[in-house]
Design a protein around this motif. Structure first.
Motif, mmCIF file in Angstrom:
data_model
loop_
_atom_site.group_PDB
_atom_site.id
_atom_site.type_symbol
_atom_site.label_atom_id
_atom_site.label_comp_id
_atom_site.label_asym_id
_atom_site.label_seq_id
_atom_site.Cartn_x
_atom_site.Cartn_y
_atom_site.Cartn_z
ATOM 1 N N UNK A 1 0.100 -24.019 17.312
ATOM 2 C CA UNK A 1 -1.185 -23.360 17.080
ATOM 3 C C UNK A 1 -1.182 -21.973 17.700
ATOM 4 N N UNK A 2 -2.050 -21.135 17.115
ATOM 5 C CA UNK A 2 -2.147 -19.779 17.638
ATOM 6 C C UNK A 2 -3.045 -19.762 18.872
ATOM 7 N N UNK A 21 -6.268 -18.140 25.539
ATOM 8 C CA UNK A 21 -6.787 -19.490 25.571
ATOM 9 C C UNK A 21 -6.078 -20.367 24.547
ATOM 10 N N UNK A 22 -6.366 -21.668 24.603
ATOM 11 C CA UNK A 22 -5.758 -22.604 23.660
ATOM 12 C C UNK A 22 -4.258 -22.737 23.828
ATOM 13 N N UNK A 59 -0.828 -7.909 21.328
ATOM 14 C CA UNK A 59 -0.721 -9.145 20.537
ATOM 15 C C UNK A 59 -0.094 -10.220 21.418
ATOM 16 N N UNK A 60 -0.605 -11.444 21.262
ATOM 17 C CA UNK A 60 -0.140 -12.535 22.104
ATOM 18 C C UNK A 60 0.325 -13.708 21.230
ATOM 19 N N UNK A 61 1.358 -14.393 21.667
ATOM 20 C CA UNK A 61 1.853 -15.611 20.998
ATOM 21 C C UNK A 61 2.105 -16.680 22.034
ATOM 22 N N UNK A 71 1.220 -13.853 15.854
ATOM 23 C CA UNK A 71 0.686 -12.955 16.887
ATOM 24 C C UNK A 71 -0.833 -12.783 16.670
ATOM 25 N N UNK A 72 -1.553 -12.891 17.785
ATOM 26 C CA UNK A 72 -3.008 -12.724 17.750
ATOM 27 C C UNK A 72 -3.359 -11.424 18.480
ATOM 28 N N UNK A 73 -4.153 -10.607 17.808
ATOM 29 C CA UNK A 73 -4.478 -9.278 18.337
ATOM 30 C C UNK A 73 -5.644 -9.341 19.329
#
Length: 334
Positions: A1-2, A21-22, A59-61, A71-73
């Protein structure tokens, strides 16, 4: 999951702390500065950015069992720092004043200052206007002022240097004078940057003064209001009110500031020396002989005071041919 992440806002020149988070337990969290490609700039959670002065995106993974998520911005917004606008207020020879308008959102202000580049002094919490006293003329005071506010406020410091006033001056005294008893001194004068009613006093002493001693005691001749940079006092005939005594001697007249400046290092003066000499006198003749023709004249003498010779007002001082006069050691001999 992202992973999940929340955008943040910081003050310019600060760092941001980004928390993903997550995150699955045991996952590896990586942070990037590009949406794809490149290499991670940090591994771990949370991530503290470098100091930022412009809006920046990351961006985070998360990687679980060798599989890296999309990748989440996350955006970091930069809020500019608000700084106070400081001005120099009223200065004196022993103080400087700082003023500033209220800064929106500020609940208080803290400050430090230095004098002539010396050690910093912590002023704590201050308000406008703020005065620093106990200075010497021309001291340069540099203040650093920082607003203080609640959460979400962005304030920066501002600095300003204000300088204590220079000492006003008293310069170019009129010439020294020598006059006889009963004489009328010429006007006493100085140039000055002091202003205001009766700003210059003329005082006299019978001995020369040193340091700032002429500001204590002495005899007041009069006060003068300077005009166009000059202060002039006419004392009048010796012995009159407001003049020097009609007594032989040396008088030291000082032009000083009135009232006496509070700072002992700022008490300018000028000295004018006035010498009053006793009037010359000639005593009676030592004898008044009656002579027969052809008889030699025995010397006749007159005692003098204050004389330095005989004035040649007439030929041979008005004496007959063959008779002469001379002066020596306060005696006229005929």
């Amino acid at each position: 999951t992202n992973p999940t992440v929340t955008n943040v806002s910081i003050c310019s020149g600060s760092t941001a702390t980004l928390t993903a988070g997550g995150i699955t337990p045991g996952a590896t969290v990586k942070w990037y500065t590009v949406a794809s490609g490149g290499t991670a700039v940090f591994t771990g959670n949370p991530f503290t950015t470098p100091t930022l002065t412009a809006a920046t995106s990351y961006w985070v993974t998360q990687t679980v069992a060798g599989c890296e998520s999309a990748r989440v911005k996350v955006d970091v917004t930069i809020n500019p720092k608000v700084t106070p606008t400081i001005s120099c207020g009223t200065s004196t020879i022993s103080s400087v004043q700082f003023t500033w308008p209220a800064v929106t959102g500020a609940t208080s202000y803290t400050a430090t200052h230095t004098i002539n580049g010396g050690a910093a002094v912590n002023d704590g919490t201050i308000t406008s206007p703020f005065t620093i006293s106990g200075l010497n003329p021309n001291d340069a005071v540099a203040i650093t002022l920082t607003p203080v506010g609640g959460a979400g406020t962005c304030f920066g410091s501002a600095s300003l240097t204000c300088t204590a006033n220079a000492c006003p001056t008293i310069l170019t005294p009129s010439a020294n004078q020598t006059l006889c008893l009963g004489g009328d001194p010429t006007a006493l004068s100085v140039s000055t940057t002091f202003t205001g009613a009766n700003a210059i006093s003329f005082v006299y002493f019978t001995t020369a003064q040193t340091g700032s001693a002429m500001y204590i005691g002495g005899n007041l001749l009069g006060n003068v209001t300077p005009s166009t940079g000059a202060a002039t006092y006419n004392p009048g005939v010796l012995g009159a009110v407001g003049s020097l005594p009609n007594t032989a001697g040396t008088y030291y007249v000082y032009a000083i500031a009135n009232p006496i400046p509070a700072g002992a290092t700022c008490r300018p003066f000028q000295e004018i020396e006035v010498v009053v000499t006793a009037n010359n006198t000639v005593g009676p003749a030592s004898s008044s002989p009656t002579l027969c023709l052809g008889t030699a004249l025995t010397n006749i003498t007159h005692s003098t005071t204050g004389a330095t010779g005989i004035a040649a007002t007439t030929t041979n001082h008005g004496l007959p041919t063959g008779v002469s006069a001379s002066w020596n050691a306060n005696t006229i001999t005929i």
